[in-house]
Design a protein around this motif. Sequence first.
Motif, PDB file in Angstrom:
ATOM      1  N   GLU A   1      -4.247  13.536  -6.051  1.00  0.00           N
ATOM      2  CA  GLU A   1      -5.674  13.667  -5.326  1.00  0.00           C
ATOM      3  C   GLU A   1      -6.199  13.064  -3.875  1.00  0.00           C
ATOM      4  O   GLU A   1      -6.785  14.159  -3.197  1.00  0.00           O
ATOM      5  CB  GLU A   1      -6.520  12.442  -6.358  1.00  0.00           C
ATOM      6  CG  GLU A   1      -7.006  13.536  -7.641  1.00  0.00           C
ATOM      7  CD  GLU A   1      -7.818  12.627  -8.449  1.00  0.00           C
ATOM      8  OE1 GLU A   1      -9.043  12.102  -7.983  1.00  0.00           O
ATOM      9  OE2 GLU A   1      -8.019  12.281  -9.800  1.00  0.00           O
ATOM     10  N   GLU A   2      -5.208  12.193  -3.975  1.00  0.00           N
ATOM     11  CA  GLU A   2      -6.083  11.493  -2.344  1.00  0.00           C
ATOM     12  C   GLU A   2      -4.387  12.549  -1.773  1.00  0.00           C
ATOM     13  O   GLU A   2      -4.939  12.634   0.062  1.00  0.00           O
ATOM     14  CB  GLU A   2      -4.821   9.872  -1.719  1.00  0.00           C
ATOM     15  CG  GLU A   2      -5.138   9.747  -0.790  1.00  0.00           C
ATOM     16  CD  GLU A   2      -4.715   8.047  -1.007  1.00  0.00           C
ATOM     17  OE1 GLU A   2      -4.912   7.652  -1.999  1.00  0.00           O
ATOM     18  OE2 GLU A   2      -4.558   7.326   0.486  1.00  0.00           O
ATOM     19  N   ASP A   3      -3.768  12.919  -1.554  1.00  0.00           N
ATOM     20  CA  ASP A   3      -2.785  13.497  -1.009  1.00  0.00           C
ATOM     21  C   ASP A   3      -2.968  15.095  -0.573  1.00  0.00           C
ATOM     22  O   ASP A   3      -3.095  15.677   0.486  1.00  0.00           O
ATOM     23  CB  ASP A   3      -2.061  13.612  -1.606  1.00  0.00           C
ATOM     24  CG  ASP A   3       0.001  14.106  -1.120  1.00  0.00           C
ATOM     25  OD1 ASP A   3      -0.080  14.436   0.141  1.00  0.00           O
ATOM     26  OD2 ASP A   3       0.699  15.475  -1.309  1.00  0.00           O
ATOM     27  N   MET A   4      -3.721  15.024  -1.428  1.00  0.00           N
ATOM     28  CA  MET A   4      -4.490  16.551  -1.821  1.00  0.00           C
ATOM     29  C   MET A   4      -6.113  16.346  -0.864  1.00  0.00           C
ATOM     30  O   MET A   4      -5.779  17.785   0.017  1.00  0.00           O
ATOM     31  CB  MET A   4      -4.665  17.241  -2.807  1.00  0.00           C
ATOM     32  CG  MET A   4      -5.384  19.011  -3.851  1.00  0.00           C
ATOM     33  SD  MET A   4      -6.631  19.069  -4.516  1.00  0.00           S
ATOM     34  CE  MET A   4      -8.047  17.949  -4.036  1.00  0.00           C
ATOM     35  N   LEU A   5      -6.526  15.645  -0.831  1.00  0.00           N
ATOM     36  CA  LEU A   5      -7.931  15.453  -0.407  1.00  0.00           C
ATOM     37  C   LEU A   5      -7.517  15.891   1.133  1.00  0.00           C
ATOM     38  O   LEU A   5      -8.249  16.436   2.269  1.00  0.00           O
ATOM     39  CB  LEU A   5      -8.864  14.584  -0.368  1.00  0.00           C
ATOM     40  CG  LEU A   5     -10.064  14.921  -0.034  1.00  0.00           C
ATOM     41  CD1 LEU A   5     -10.316  15.981  -0.103  1.00  0.00           C
ATOM     42  CD2 LEU A   5     -10.372  13.670  -0.226  1.00  0.00           C
TER      43      LEU A   5
ATOM     44  N   PRO B   1     -12.853   5.535   1.260  1.00  0.00           N
ATOM     45  CA  PRO B   1     -13.107   6.373  -0.637  1.00  0.00           C
ATOM     46  C   PRO B   1     -12.043   5.422  -1.754  1.00  0.00           C
ATOM     47  O   PRO B   1     -11.319   4.201  -1.484  1.00  0.00           O
ATOM     48  CB  PRO B   1     -11.692   7.606  -0.513  1.00  0.00           C
ATOM     49  CG  PRO B   1     -11.404   8.150   0.861  1.00  0.00           C
ATOM     50  CD  PRO B   1     -11.668   6.203   1.864  1.00  0.00           C
ATOM     51  N   VAL B   2     -12.935   5.638  -2.644  1.00  0.00           N
ATOM     52  CA  VAL B   2     -12.481   4.588  -3.801  1.00  0.00           C
ATOM     53  C   VAL B   2     -11.647   5.691  -5.024  1.00  0.00           C
ATOM     54  O   VAL B   2     -13.145   6.282  -5.070  1.00  0.00           O
ATOM     55  CB  VAL B   2     -14.063   3.445  -3.775  1.00  0.00           C
ATOM     56  CG1 VAL B   2     -13.478   2.565  -5.057  1.00  0.00           C
ATOM     57  CG2 VAL B   2     -13.970   3.219  -2.528  1.00  0.00           C
ATOM     58  N   PHE B   3     -11.434   5.146  -5.941  1.00  0.00           N
ATOM     59  CA  PHE B   3     -10.888   5.160  -6.964  1.00  0.00           C
ATOM     60  C   PHE B   3     -11.361   4.454  -7.976  1.00  0.00           C
ATOM     61  O   PHE B   3     -10.801   3.171  -7.589  1.00  0.00           O
ATOM     62  CB  PHE B   3      -9.442   5.354  -7.726  1.00  0.00           C
ATOM     63  CG  PHE B   3      -8.539   6.833  -6.504  1.00  0.00           C
ATOM     64  CD1 PHE B   3      -8.922   8.311  -7.055  1.00  0.00           C
ATOM     65  CD2 PHE B   3      -7.876   6.742  -5.300  1.00  0.00           C
ATOM     66  CE1 PHE B   3      -8.304   8.975  -7.021  1.00  0.00           C
ATOM     67  CE2 PHE B   3      -7.317   8.187  -5.013  1.00  0.00           C
ATOM     68  CZ  PHE B   3      -7.546   8.986  -5.434  1.00  0.00           C
ATOM     69  N   VAL B   4     -12.262   5.218  -8.572  1.00  0.00           N
ATOM     70  CA  VAL B   4     -13.400   3.754 -10.082  1.00  0.00           C
ATOM     71  C   VAL B   4     -12.054   4.352 -11.331  1.00  0.00           C
ATOM     72  O   VAL B   4     -12.540   5.436 -11.851  1.00  0.00           O
ATOM     73  CB  VAL B   4     -14.597   3.792  -9.882  1.00  0.00           C
ATOM     74  CG1 VAL B   4     -14.912   3.168 -11.118  1.00  0.00           C
ATOM     75  CG2 VAL B   4     -15.036   3.659  -9.100  1.00  0.00           C
ATOM     76  N   LYS B   5     -11.416   3.423 -11.477  1.00  0.00           N
ATOM     77  CA  LYS B   5     -10.811   3.955 -12.503  1.00  0.00           C
ATOM     78  C   LYS B   5     -11.185   2.777 -14.325  1.00  0.00           C
ATOM     79  O   LYS B   5     -11.292   1.914 -14.119  1.00  0.00           O
ATOM     80  CB  LYS B   5      -8.916   3.205 -12.316  1.00  0.00           C
ATOM     81  CG  LYS B   5      -9.058   2.605 -12.090  1.00  0.00           C
ATOM     82  CD  LYS B   5      -7.593   2.190 -11.644  1.00  0.00           C
ATOM     83  CE  LYS B   5      -6.622   1.012 -10.858  1.00  0.00           C
ATOM     84  NZ  LYS B   5      -6.909  -0.083 -11.325  1.00  0.00           N
ATOM     85  N   ASN B   6     -10.420   3.145 -15.158  1.00  0.00           N
ATOM     86  CA  ASN B   6     -10.115   2.959 -16.512  1.00  0.00           C
ATOM     87  C   ASN B   6     -11.533   2.470 -16.653  1.00  0.00           C
ATOM     88  O   ASN B   6     -12.657   1.477 -16.502  1.00  0.00           O
ATOM     89  CB  ASN B   6      -9.402   1.622 -16.142  1.00  0.00           C
ATOM     90  CG  ASN B   6      -7.744   1.552 -15.841  1.00  0.00           C
ATOM     91  OD1 ASN B   6      -7.945   2.820 -16.472  1.00  0.00           O
ATOM     92  ND2 ASN B   6      -7.445   0.668 -15.414  1.00  0.00           N
TER      93      ASN B   6
ATOM     94  N   ASP C   1     -12.603   8.562 -11.282  1.00  0.00           N
ATOM     95  CA  ASP C   1     -13.042   9.165 -10.314  1.00  0.00           C
ATOM     96  C   ASP C   1     -13.066   9.002  -8.811  1.00  0.00           C
ATOM     97  O   ASP C   1     -12.725   7.841  -8.832  1.00  0.00           O
ATOM     98  CB  ASP C   1     -14.916   8.847 -10.800  1.00  0.00           C
ATOM     99  CG  ASP C   1     -15.623   9.501 -12.456  1.00  0.00           C
ATOM    100  OD1 ASP C   1     -14.648  11.163 -12.762  1.00  0.00           O
ATOM    101  OD2 ASP C   1     -16.431   9.778 -12.364  1.00  0.00           O
ATOM    102  N   LEU C   2     -12.848  10.168  -8.223  1.00  0.00           N
ATOM    103  CA  LEU C   2     -12.956   8.936  -6.802  1.00  0.00           C
ATOM    104  C   LEU C   2     -14.440   9.208  -6.003  1.00  0.00           C
ATOM    105  O   LEU C   2     -14.659  10.990  -5.863  1.00  0.00           O
ATOM    106  CB  LEU C   2     -12.016  10.159  -6.161  1.00  0.00           C
ATOM    107  CG  LEU C   2     -12.116  10.490  -4.676  1.00  0.00           C
ATOM    108  CD1 LEU C   2     -11.454   8.846  -4.037  1.00  0.00           C
ATOM    109  CD2 LEU C   2     -10.871  11.308  -4.000  1.00  0.00           C
ATOM    110  N   GLU C   3     -14.477   8.624  -5.583  1.00  0.00           N
ATOM    111  CA  GLU C   3     -16.294   8.598  -4.333  1.00  0.00           C
ATOM    112  C   GLU C   3     -15.515   9.000  -3.120  1.00  0.00           C
ATOM    113  O   GLU C   3     -14.588   7.588  -2.598  1.00  0.00           O
ATOM    114  CB  GLU C   3     -16.109   7.403  -5.130  1.00  0.00           C
ATOM    115  CG  GLU C   3     -16.739   6.904  -6.793  1.00  0.00           C
ATOM    116  CD  GLU C   3     -18.264   7.982  -7.166  1.00  0.00           C
ATOM    117  OE1 GLU C   3     -18.410   8.170  -6.550  1.00  0.00           O
ATOM    118  OE2 GLU C   3     -17.848   7.741  -8.448  1.00  0.00           O
ATOM    119  N   VAL C   4     -16.394   9.181  -2.280  1.00  0.00           N
ATOM    120  CA  VAL C   4     -16.087   9.342  -0.803  1.00  0.00           C
ATOM    121  C   VAL C   4     -17.440   9.005  -0.650  1.00  0.00           C
ATOM    122  O   VAL C   4     -18.609   9.539  -0.573  1.00  0.00           O
ATOM    123  CB  VAL C   4     -15.273  10.764  -0.763  1.00  0.00           C
ATOM    124  CG1 VAL C   4     -14.148  11.185  -1.361  1.00  0.00           C
ATOM    125  CG2 VAL C   4     -16.559  12.317  -0.844  1.00  0.00           C
ATOM    126  N   PRO C   5     -17.387   8.655   1.101  1.00  0.00           N
ATOM    127  CA  PRO C   5     -18.232   7.999   1.367  1.00  0.00           C
ATOM    128  C   PRO C   5     -18.981   9.079   2.363  1.00  0.00           C
ATOM    129  O   PRO C   5     -18.652  10.368   2.401  1.00  0.00           O
ATOM    130  CB  PRO C   5     -17.703   7.695   3.005  1.00  0.00           C
ATOM    131  CG  PRO C   5     -16.257   6.578   2.605  1.00  0.00           C
ATOM    132  CD  PRO C   5     -16.092   8.193   1.655  1.00  0.00           C
TER     133      PRO C   5
END
Lengths: 461, 461
Positions: free
Chosen positions: B262-266, B348-353, B376-380
């Motif tokens: 996800e990070e690499d793609m964005l 950006p923050v990955f919120v996991k589990n 979920d990926l949260e972006v500013p």
Amino acid sequence: MKIEDIKNIYDKLQEYDDKEICINGWVKSVRASKDFGFIDFTDGTCFKSAQIVFSKLDNFEQIAKLNAGSTIICKGKVKLTPQNKQPFEIVASDISVFCATDSEYPLQKKRHSVEFLREIAYLRPRANLFQAVFRIRSVAAMAIHEYFQGKGYLYVNTPLITTTDCEGSDQMFKVTTLNFNNLLKDKDGNVDMKQDLFGKQAYITGSGQLHGEAFALAFNKIYTFGPTFRTENSNTKTHANEFWMIEPEIAFCDLDGLMDIEEDMLKFIVKYVLEKCKQELEFLNTFVSNGLLDKLNKLLSSNFTRIDHKDVIDILKKADVKWEFEPVYGGDIAKEHEKYITEYFNGPVFVKNWPKDIKAYYMKLNEDGQTVAAVDLEVPGAGELMGGSQREENYDKILKRCKEMNVDTKAIDWYLNLRKFGSCIHSGFGMGFERLVMYLTGVENIRDVIPFPRTPQNCLY
Amino acid sequence: MKIEDIKNIYDKLQEYDDKEICINGWVKSVRASKDFGFIDFTDGTCFKSAQIVFSKLDNFEQIAKLNAGSTIICKGKVKLTPQNKQPFEIVASDISVFCATDSEYPLQKKRHSVEFLREIAYLRPRANLFQAVFRIRSVAAMAIHEYFQGKGYLYVNTPLITTTDCEGSDQMFKVTTLNFNNLLKDKDGNVDMKQDLFGKQAYITGSGQLHGEAFALAFNKIYTFGPTFRTENSNTKTHANEFWMIEPEIAFCDLDGLMDIEEDMLKFIVKYVLEKCKQELEFLNTFVSNGLLDKLNKLLSSNFTRIDHKDVIDILKKADVKWEFEPVYGGDIAKEHEKYITEYFNGPVFVKNWPKDIKAYYMKLNEDGQTVAAVDLEVPGAGELMGGSQREENYDKILKRCKEMNVDTKAIDWYLNLRKFGSCIHSGFGMGFERLVMYLTGVENIRDVIPFPRTPQNCLY
């Protein structure tokens, strides 16, 4: 330990020589003697499989008996084998079984009929035929995007849900949020469509052309590439109720310019797929469609003939053939005619300037007042692959055609307005993506080039 | 005479110096004195317009009075003007008018409100804002295809019409060929769906994930990119009933691997758009979203934080903020929380589990028995941009979750079977394409990044 893709090993053989690797994937088959065995293995990353060699493993018995479709995790060493058919093998040091299938698994190591495979559409992508077809489908899609983006076309996502459509609503699926068992009526006793989410009857589209034209008049060159739908209740090899279409639309482009683009695009796609899908095409050439590679290679150097519809009818009438459907000057061209004419010219044929009465209202009326500037591209072995036209850009003329053909102008007033607000000569065509994939793969049934096909009485998965 | 694209002149200035050319396109505005005038001209091939200079023309008066949106054919000579703001101008020798607009033309030379422009969705692509937004949309789509195809992902066209869906049929549009005013009933008094084209109730899909998983288990890495639909009756800035989604699914990939992708793609997409859409982004940065360029450039060098849902709740609870929605360990994260947490980590923050009770049945249950491997990926500035999970690959466990959550297992038996027939660890995510375009353009209303948006009570064109 990092998981390697089989594709990378094929691509960079020398780098992998003698390298310790870990691979994850599926057993296609196992052959084993008492203390020695081979696994035909795939991880799905490329069309070709890899060979795993195994011997002194603690779980030798378990591995030797693995069924097709089982998932394994294998550690081992890559050994190049230039003298063999396959350029390398993997000598396993450890194989663990992640998910063993049993005899319940529907895809056993034998040739299954396409009819049977259609019934297990969620598993058939694992079969060689579909490994080839769906890879080519994906590569062909990319070829299309590269072609148009490389030439400055804008990719437009025209709406799927629509209240206007160029194909006529009798051919369109309705979409609704209403509960069929509890429909409210309006004061005339009809179902009250105001209760629906959009406040009126909406459909899913049969074409993005009209919306595409609006964008071409702002961005010059545009293309769509998305799903389209028809309600046709016909069970033929070439019809599906859901299929993908590419619909380019080009401002300041006439019919001749359109044919140039169609020819250039098709050659680009065929060349691209020939380069990127060698293994897949060789498989299909051998097992599905003899002569496929010749057909595709020949297309690249073909001259596409351009001929008027009436001249095609002349040729058909003169032909020493007993037609099932008699060729008619004012009429359509049947499958048998398409076949004859591509053989007659020994290559692709643009049939242009069609009788206006059998074509759509938005096509440009030629000066003869009898024909429209429409063109169909017929290709050897697949018949009609693209259909397009120069669009009528004159407001009064398109209005006249609408009236002659009983087109409801109220529903398309915005579309007609494009002829008042900066109108220009423009042209576009549509290509059915599945038709293209059938042409590229030699597969004869549209059900076998769509991941999960939808046809009348058939909407599984 | 060949028609030149303005884009080509900008791209190859030196080649065009002093060259006689013909251009076709539209007037944006005209300024003229008695015997001298300037046309701000576009042919739609690039974001920037070109300046045509005209003087001694036979039809000088006609040209001087041309209204915005008129179509002209202009012959002239390119003159490089390195000392000016625009690098060249075209000195006209002949201008003919193909289609003159009048005061009826809705797009006059002034700033129109986005609300007004939404009402003329078929003309608004000609306005600067939409010239920028839809170019970026097209380029971002290509970035996505290049990213995945370059890494060996298979592009799969999952079905739009479906009888199984991962979002639940209460959120789905029904599709039908039935006549609402003449519905036949079965013996129980319900509408007889056997009469419909597919012989049963069909829907248009809310996600291609389930079908995508079937393909990932055959092709290892796949992605979908197509339209999806939700019936949500909500009129917010971020909801539309029709939108495009990208849904990659990767075999032998766990939650950590998924976040890497996800990070690499964005970052790939943002870099691609920054390189290819300089003019468009500068325009948006100036007129739509101050700081847009900074935001995008900063993302490229950001470290994406990875943090468990419960630790996010800890932070929110400790924060000196009066929340509208109190943060809860077992609950979802509100918009205000998303905003706080991306500011807290300054990126950006990955919120996991996540707590299992608020997530879907197909997500992998963690060993704690309380959370699932979802992220979920949260972006500013945009909040949630992607949502994904590791999938439950164990047949018994997913069956148990289905029962706990009252999922009808009969409708998805084929999907559950994937856990018996060569199951493997696998993960996938979905990214709403419009959310991405909003993030890339700084445009705040989803209606303004979709060519023809569909929202409740709104299905024009």
